[in-house]
Design an enzyme around this catalytic site. Sequence first.
Site, PDB file in Angstrom:
ATOM      1  NE  ARG A   1      40.943  44.491  42.984  1.00  0.00           N
ATOM      2  CZ  ARG A   1      39.728  44.246  43.419  1.00  0.00           C
ATOM      3  NH1 ARG A   1      38.889  43.495  42.700  1.00  0.00           N
ATOM      4  NH2 ARG A   1      39.325  44.713  44.585  1.00  0.00           N
TER       5      ARG A   1
ATOM      6  CB  VAL B   1      41.910  47.463  53.084  1.00  0.00           C
ATOM      7  CG1 VAL B   1      42.016  48.829  53.765  1.00  0.00           C
ATOM      8  CG2 VAL B   1      41.850  46.349  54.123  1.00  0.00           C
TER       9      VAL B   1
ATOM     10  CB  CYS C   1      42.763  40.667  60.759  1.00  0.00           C
ATOM     11  SG  CYS C   1      42.708  42.066  59.624  1.00  0.00           S
TER      12      CYS C   1
END
Length: 426
Positions: free
Chosen positions: A41, A18, A262
């Site tokens: 990351r 996201v 989700c």
Amino acid sequence: MQILTNDTQIGIIGLGYVGLPLAVEFGKHYPTLGFDINEGRIAELRDGVDHTLEVDSEELQAAHRLRFSTALDDLRAVTVYIVTVPTPIDAHKQPDLTPLQRASELLGTVIKHGDIAIFESTVYPGATEEYCVPIIEQVSGLLFNRDFFIGYSPERINPGDKEHRLTTITKVTSGSTPAAADLVDALYGSIIKAGTHKAASIKVAEAAKVIENTQRDLNIALMNELAIIFNKMDIDTEDVLKAAGTKWNFLPFRPGLVGGHCIGVDPYYLTHKAESLGYHPQVILAGRRINDNMGHYVVGQLVKQMLKRRIQIDGARILVLGLAFKENCPDLRNTKVVSIVDELREYNVTVDVYDPWVSADSAQHEYGITPIAAPSAGCYDAIVLAVAHRQFREIGAAGLRAFGKPEHVLYDLKYVLEQAASDIRL
């Protein structure tokens, strides 16, 4: 409260599926800081690499006003904070708000007078104002809606989907005051081509997000229950759905495993809040039970078919094709293929998992599963096509069956093959 300008300093907290696309889009227009506590990351992003495959190197380069950091001090110059941390569930299927708590505590150390913090993480209605705000107030010493403001704009990222991208999906926005709501809406409106929808309140925006996936979850649960019924009647479920789909208002859902960050998670946030208010949801939790049990059902069907073929179960070797929670995507979050692997192992079989999309290190770290580099021909008593990656579609029925022994079972969970090409379908 501040006014939105081309030099408004934006900070994205959390650079996963996201946060990174969001940071890239804002970084094309505003000075944007992509913040994450994962040093690895940050290092890969600085090198122009995104292991999630949501953003390519050209898109990263196009975000000329975007920089990345793990340093908390770099966040202090930000005036608009956007939180995109995960909101998982724990082993008891209760909301795990630990990442949200830590993000709120972090905000409390850097937020200043006049700043606004926008949350995108999926939560139950009321969580942003009832859970996050008090933490920010306590750590910062500032007063909500006087010294700082809050917004909520639920994420709608669909991992692996190259058609429905951040900028082409309508964005729901909201704010803790009318002025805050206007600022949040204008901010997202400046990057979202599809436009925005300003919700009546933060709670409305939170509720809208959580029911989007609850609705899908229930529809898939219905299809799964129908598949179980039709299998008992020796009727092919896909044939039934194709026939029913000729009616203009029939919804094109299909049975299957329901995983991911989700659909298999969000309904539990809503039911948690409902139960705290004294209401025990029935329909939502019934759908969740059906979907959570599908791995057990699939293995039961496979074992029965193997027994019918007089294939020895104990010591059998089974190939599972796909581990990601959906096709053409490396996302392993909450993948329900794991439930099939775990259930099969209880039968004392050897399970090889092959997925050309996922990281072997990530699979081992998350689930203790090390995918094989490639399946060998003629080795397997059963083959389970669990994820419809394009590589598996391209191999075709003959190529898939080549992995099996002369006598084997091919189980197509995703309707990739024609009915006659597989031995069993969901």
